[in-house]
Scaffold this motif. Structure first.
Motif, short mmCIF file in Angstrom:
data_model
loop_
_atom_site.label_atom_id
_atom_site.label_comp_id
_atom_site.label_asym_id
_atom_site.label_seq_id
_atom_site.Cartn_x
_atom_site.Cartn_y
_atom_site.Cartn_z
N SER A 189 0.77 -1.15 -0.10
CA SER A 189 0.07 -0.09 0.10
C SER A 189 0.98 1.19 0.15
O SER A 189 1.60 1.43 0.79
CB SER A 189 -0.98 -0.07 1.29
OG SER A 189 -1.83 -1.24 1.13
N ALA A 190 0.80 2.16 -1.01
CA ALA A 190 1.51 3.32 -1.11
C ALA A 190 0.93 4.35 -2.33
O ALA A 190 0.30 3.86 -3.07
CB ALA A 190 2.85 2.84 -1.50
N THR A 191 1.08 5.40 -2.13
CA THR A 191 0.92 6.46 -2.90
C THR A 191 2.27 7.09 -3.40
O THR A 191 3.24 6.85 -2.77
CB THR A 191 -0.27 7.46 -2.71
OG1 THR A 191 0.35 8.48 -1.49
CG2 THR A 191 -1.58 7.05 -2.10
N PHE A 192 2.18 7.89 -4.53
CA PHE A 192 3.45 8.32 -5.08
C PHE A 192 3.39 9.77 -5.68
O PHE A 192 2.17 10.06 -6.14
CB PHE A 192 3.97 7.54 -6.17
CG PHE A 192 3.90 5.88 -5.99
CD1 PHE A 192 4.93 5.36 -5.46
CD2 PHE A 192 2.72 5.27 -6.31
CE1 PHE A 192 4.61 4.01 -5.16
CE2 PHE A 192 2.43 3.86 -6.21
CZ PHE A 192 3.35 3.26 -5.56
N VAL A 193 4.29 10.58 -5.33
CA VAL A 193 4.44 11.86 -5.74
C VAL A 193 5.44 12.09 -7.01
O VAL A 193 6.55 11.82 -6.91
CB VAL A 193 4.55 13.05 -4.76
CG1 VAL A 193 4.63 14.18 -5.21
CG2 VAL A 193 3.42 12.88 -3.70
N ALA A 194 5.03 12.60 -8.13
CA ALA A 194 6.01 12.88 -9.33
C ALA A 194 5.82 14.44 -9.59
O ALA A 194 5.11 15.10 -9.20
CB ALA A 194 5.42 12.16 -10.31
N THR A 195 6.99 15.00 -10.22
CA THR A 195 7.10 16.16 -10.56
C THR A 195 6.62 16.52 -11.76
O THR A 195 6.07 15.52 -12.57
CB THR A 195 8.77 16.59 -10.71
OG1 THR A 195 9.22 15.82 -12.11
CG2 THR A 195 9.53 16.24 -9.60
N PRO A 196 6.21 17.51 -12.21
CA PRO A 196 5.57 17.78 -13.43
C PRO A 196 6.08 17.48 -14.61
O PRO A 196 5.46 16.97 -15.65
CB PRO A 196 5.64 19.58 -13.39
CG PRO A 196 5.56 19.96 -12.03
CD PRO A 196 6.64 18.72 -11.45
N GLN A 197 7.63 17.06 -14.68
CA GLN A 197 8.45 16.42 -15.60
C GLN A 197 8.35 15.14 -15.53
O GLN A 197 8.84 14.34 -16.26
CB GLN A 197 9.77 16.97 -15.30
CG GLN A 197 10.10 18.51 -15.89
CD GLN A 197 9.31 19.20 -14.80
OE1 GLN A 197 9.60 18.81 -13.45
NE2 GLN A 197 8.93 20.47 -14.82
N GLY A 198 7.63 14.27 -14.64
CA GLY A 198 7.50 12.92 -14.62
C GLY A 198 8.36 12.29 -13.97
O GLY A 198 8.67 11.12 -14.23
#
Length: 300
Positions: A189-198
């Motif tokens: 179980s996890a969520t992920f944060v990415a930059t606008p550049q992916g």
């Protein structure tokens, strides 16, 4: 004498900053050791999460959105941080809890950021047999729970084939396995944060997330494009601990800030005093010159 003492104190303050920085780096390196995951099952090979920080997501991977349109992942990137989660929509376990955790944080005043205005959310089903119709039903369910006008434009629910799903999951280090006996997927179980550049920026483990951690991760992923000056200073005083999967106060950074402020304060104090001394000396010389001129005139 006063000037010499001030110079000595200024030099000591300057020396304190790099010393504290080096000590803090050592502490951060120790706390940033490889994270350990206790899955509770023999699934380190098949069910785990490897933190691939700064790795690029496959933005050319294609999916179908909740309306059945074919979309490339890059369509959701470019301007804002993206918060991702990879459940499957017919999950009877923790999948709905992960999305509920995201919705819960978005209701917290402490988050401060708003979906659509500040970030996007992308939900990708890991089950290639699920359809846009199922995705649409789930979207309506969660949009109803969120209750924010206009959120549907930035809350995306995608389905796709095995190849494209795996491409995204592999980039995230998200390992899961299908259990044919239960027709379920075993996954962490996890969520992920990415930059606008992916680029993968941060991981949030579990099914509930602290508003502080989510806020800092979005601020960091936004690279200055969201958040005000005070938030960026706050982020500077925190560092991400991959072992604990949270942000903690960075003592060495606090010392850096305090040391820098001390140097600036002392420097300003010294400049003011130097200028005052210079003015007093100039006045003394001027007064002495005037007295000498008057004396000369009297003698004449």
């Amino acid at each position: 004498m006063l000037r010499r003492n001030l110079l000595a104190l200024l030099a000591a303050s300057v020396m304190l900053v790099p010393s504290a920085f080096a000590q803090g780096q050592s502490q951060q390196a120790q706390s940033g050791s490889q994270p350990r995951f206790d899955t509770g099952i023999n699934a380190a090979r098949d069910v785990a999460i490897d933190q691939n920080l700064d790795k690029a997501l496959p933005l050319t991977a294609t999916f179908r959105d909740e309306l059945g349109r074919t979309v490339a992942l890059k369509e959701f990137f470019g301007k804002k941080p993206v918060w991702l989660v990879l459940p499957f929509f017919k999950c009877t376990g923790t999948c709905p809890m992960m999305v509920d955790g995201m919705i819960s944080v978005m209701h917290e005043p402490g988050l401060g950021y708003q979906i659509g205005r500040d970030f996007e959310i992308v939900v990708i089903s890991i089950n290639p047999r699920e359809t846009p119709k199922i995705a649409s039903a789930k979207k309506q369910e969660y949009i109803s729970k969120l209750g924010l006008a206009g959120a549907e434009k930035s809350f995306h629910f995608l389905t796709g084939d095995e190849k494209n799903i795996r491409a995204v999951a592999d980039a995230l280090g998200y390992k899961y396995v299908y259990d044919a006996k239960t027709d379920q997927y075993a996954h962490a179980s996890a969520t992920f944060v990415a930059t606008p550049q992916g680029k993968i920026s941060r991981y949030h483990f579990g099914v509930s997330y602290l508003a502080k951690d989510v806020r800092l991760s979005l601020t960091e992923a936004g690279k200055g494009h969201i958040g005000n000056v005070s938030e960026k200073i706050l982020l500077f005083c925190y560092f991400y601990d991959p072992q604990r999967n949270t942000y903690g106060l960075a003592a060495f950074r606090i010392v850096q800030v305090l040391g820098t402020l001390t140097v600036l304060a002392l420097g300003s104090f010294m400049i003011i005093n130097f200028r005052r001394d210079a003015r007093e000396q100039q006045l003394t010389r001027t007064s002495g010159g005037d007295a000498a001129t008057k004396a000369s005139n009297r003698e004449a």
